[in-house]
Write a protein that holds these residues in place. Sequence first.
Motif, mmCIF file in Angstrom:
data_model
loop_
_atom_site.group_PDB
_atom_site.id
_atom_site.type_symbol
_atom_site.label_atom_id
_atom_site.label_comp_id
_atom_site.label_asym_id
_atom_site.label_seq_id
_atom_site.Cartn_x
_atom_site.Cartn_y
_atom_site.Cartn_z
ATOM 1 N N LEU A 210 0.834 -1.186 0.000
ATOM 2 C CA LEU A 210 0.000 0.000 0.000
ATOM 3 C C LEU A 210 0.874 1.242 0.000
ATOM 4 C CD1 LEU A 210 -1.404 -2.216 2.245
ATOM 5 C CD2 LEU A 210 -3.194 -0.571 1.880
ATOM 6 N N ILE A 211 0.397 2.274 -0.665
ATOM 7 C CA ILE A 211 1.050 3.581 -0.629
ATOM 8 C C ILE A 211 0.384 4.359 0.504
ATOM 9 C CG2 ILE A 211 1.485 5.723 -1.873
ATOM 10 C CD1 ILE A 211 2.976 3.352 -3.055
ATOM 11 N N VAL A 212 1.155 4.681 1.548
ATOM 12 C CA VAL A 212 0.587 5.256 2.759
ATOM 13 C C VAL A 212 1.221 6.615 3.067
ATOM 14 C CG1 VAL A 212 0.161 4.857 5.212
ATOM 15 C CG2 VAL A 212 0.231 2.919 3.644
ATOM 16 N N PRO A 213 0.387 7.670 3.112
ATOM 17 C CA PRO A 213 0.902 8.989 3.513
ATOM 18 C C PRO A 213 1.029 9.065 5.044
ATOM 19 C CG PRO A 213 -1.427 9.147 2.998
ATOM 20 C CD PRO A 213 -1.014 7.713 2.729
ATOM 21 N N ASP A 214 1.416 10.229 5.549
ATOM 22 C CA ASP A 214 1.518 10.413 6.998
ATOM 23 C C ASP A 214 0.129 10.301 7.623
ATOM 24 O OD1 ASP A 214 0.419 13.353 7.600
ATOM 25 O OD2 ASP A 214 1.530 13.382 5.700
ATOM 26 N N PHE A 215 0.091 10.117 8.949
ATOM 27 C CA PHE A 215 -1.163 9.836 9.649
ATOM 28 C C PHE A 215 -2.203 10.941 9.465
ATOM 29 C CE2 PHE A 215 -3.875 9.836 13.462
ATOM 30 C CZ PHE A 215 -4.464 8.594 13.299
ATOM 31 N N ASP A 216 -1.810 12.204 9.589
ATOM 32 C CA ASP A 216 -2.780 13.300 9.448
ATOM 33 C C ASP A 216 -3.424 13.302 8.067
ATOM 34 O OD1 ASP A 216 -2.352 14.159 12.038
ATOM 35 O OD2 ASP A 216 -0.801 15.613 11.462
ATOM 36 N N THR A 217 -2.637 13.029 7.042
ATOM 37 C CA THR A 217 -3.174 12.961 5.674
ATOM 38 C C THR A 217 -4.113 11.764 5.535
ATOM 39 O OG1 THR A 217 -1.143 13.985 4.860
ATOM 40 C CG2 THR A 217 -2.540 12.895 3.230
ATOM 41 N N GLN A 218 -3.749 10.633 6.163
ATOM 42 C CA GLN A 218 -4.635 9.456 6.137
ATOM 43 C C GLN A 218 -6.002 9.808 6.729
ATOM 44 O OE1 GLN A 218 -3.037 5.783 7.829
ATOM 45 N NE2 GLN A 218 -0.973 6.583 7.512
ATOM 46 N N VAL A 219 -5.996 10.489 7.862
ATOM 47 C CA VAL A 219 -7.256 10.850 8.535
ATOM 48 C C VAL A 219 -8.100 11.747 7.632
ATOM 49 C CG1 VAL A 219 -8.256 12.109 10.492
ATOM 50 C CG2 VAL A 219 -6.340 10.538 10.858
ATOM 51 N N LYS A 220 -7.476 12.741 7.000
ATOM 52 C CA LYS A 220 -8.209 13.654 6.115
ATOM 53 C C LYS A 220 -8.809 12.906 4.921
ATOM 54 C CE LYS A 220 -5.567 17.710 7.411
ATOM 55 N NZ LYS A 220 -4.512 18.638 7.034
ATOM 56 N N TYR A 221 -8.007 12.041 4.287
ATOM 57 C CA TYR A 221 -8.521 11.246 3.167
ATOM 58 C C TYR A 221 -9.638 10.311 3.642
ATOM 59 C CZ TYR A 221 -5.184 12.433 -0.552
ATOM 60 O OH TYR A 221 -4.478 13.069 -1.534
ATOM 61 N N GLY A 222 -9.453 9.688 4.785
ATOM 62 C CA GLY A 222 -10.472 8.785 5.317
ATOM 63 C C GLY A 222 -11.797 9.484 5.527
ATOM 64 N N GLU A 223 -11.757 10.698 6.115
ATOM 65 C CA GLU A 223 -12.986 11.468 6.339
ATOM 66 C C GLU A 223 -13.633 11.867 5.021
ATOM 67 O OE1 GLU A 223 -11.686 14.707 8.793
ATOM 68 O OE2 GLU A 223 -11.593 13.466 10.607
ATOM 69 N N LEU A 224 -12.826 12.323 4.075
ATOM 70 C CA LEU A 224 -13.350 12.710 2.765
ATOM 71 C C LEU A 224 -14.008 11.520 2.065
ATOM 72 C CD1 LEU A 224 -13.670 14.677 0.369
ATOM 73 C CD2 LEU A 224 -11.387 13.952 -0.376
ATOM 74 N N LEU A 225 -13.336 10.394 2.048
ATOM 75 C CA LEU A 225 -13.874 9.212 1.374
ATOM 76 C C LEU A 225 -15.116 8.675 2.076
ATOM 77 C CD1 LEU A 225 -10.458 7.562 0.482
ATOM 78 C CD2 LEU A 225 -12.036 8.678 -1.094
ATOM 79 N N ASN A 226 -15.170 8.779 3.411
ATOM 80 C CA ASN A 226 -16.385 8.392 4.142
ATOM 81 C C ASN A 226 -17.554 9.300 3.755
ATOM 82 O OD1 ASN A 226 -15.259 6.246 5.509
ATOM 83 N ND2 ASN A 226 -14.925 7.391 7.397
ATOM 84 N N THR A 227 -17.290 10.598 3.608
ATOM 85 C CA THR A 227 -18.330 11.546 3.212
ATOM 86 C C THR A 227 -18.850 11.214 1.809
ATOM 87 O OG1 THR A 227 -17.337 13.268 4.582
ATOM 88 C CG2 THR A 227 -18.857 13.994 2.851
ATOM 89 N N ILE A 228 -17.950 10.907 0.911
ATOM 90 C CA ILE A 228 -18.357 10.532 -0.450
ATOM 91 C C ILE A 228 -19.199 9.256 -0.416
ATOM 92 C CG2 ILE A 228 -17.515 9.741 -2.698
ATOM 93 C CD1 ILE A 228 -15.113 11.697 -2.250
ATOM 94 N N ASN A 229 -18.753 8.261 0.369
ATOM 95 C CA ASN A 229 -19.527 7.017 0.490
ATOM 96 C C ASN A 229 -20.922 7.290 1.043
ATOM 97 O OD1 ASN A 229 -18.189 4.866 -0.593
ATOM 98 N ND2 ASN A 229 -17.699 3.910 1.353
ATOM 99 N N HIS A 230 -21.010 8.164 2.044
ATOM 100 C CA HIS A 230 -22.303 8.505 2.628
ATOM 101 C C HIS A 230 -23.221 9.136 1.571
ATOM 102 C CE1 HIS A 230 -25.224 9.542 5.660
ATOM 103 N NE2 HIS A 230 -25.214 10.797 5.233
ATOM 104 N N LYS A 231 -22.670 10.018 0.767
ATOM 105 C CA LYS A 231 -23.444 10.649 -0.303
ATOM 106 C C LYS A 231 -23.919 9.608 -1.314
ATOM 107 C CE LYS A 231 -23.369 14.259 -3.849
ATOM 108 N NZ LYS A 231 -24.415 13.587 -4.560
ATOM 109 N N ILE A 232 -23.045 8.681 -1.677
ATOM 110 C CA ILE A 232 -23.424 7.606 -2.609
ATOM 111 C C ILE A 232 -24.588 6.799 -2.038
ATOM 112 C CG2 ILE A 232 -22.666 5.403 -3.603
ATOM 113 C CD1 ILE A 232 -19.851 6.724 -3.877
#
Length: 189
Positions: free
Chosen positions: A139-161
């Motif tokens: 896996l290509i893994v950024p730093d923890f803070d970036t992971q959290v931001k991407y995780g929240e964004l992707l969760n929001t997109i999933n919720h919208k879907i």
Amino acid sequence: MKKVKLGDMAEIFSGLSYRRYLDDNGDMFKVVVQRSIKKDGILSDFEELSLKSNIKERFFTRQNDVLMKMPYPYDVVCVKEEGLVVSDRIAIIRLRKGHDPNFITHLLTNAHIRKQLYELGSSEKIPHTSLKEIKQLELIVPDFDTQVKYGELLNTINHKIHEDLRQVEYDRNLKEAILNDLWGDADEI
């Protein structure tokens, strides 16, 4: 960002072969089975089974466990509910500190991971993967803070879907109800 093997960032093991623990006089447990893990990170539709109570703690979900179906289509979910029993043919991925479970869940559904699983996996009619192969996933893994931001964004997109799909289903049902109402009027003629 760095490339990391999943086995280096998590403890990974298989769920419980619960059939050995079936007991009519045992305690009732919610069991995560294959159909419980749905596409787009939905966890529902558990088996309610009476099992012996001597199940090891590691087979019970913890908040932020990542579960992955080992047979194709390798659906993945991040667990929010503790105390569910995880059945066999599901990989339990317990991430070490410094890794966001929401981000890793989304990352494991990516086409690059599916390609790795295809290349590593079996060539049977229904492809499946092993724990050894899951541990080898890169896996290509950024730093923890970036992971959290991407995780929240992707969760929001999933919720919208999910909301959009729910609205589409509502509209289909409405259309069908209108047409059925017309048939009802035709029966009176």
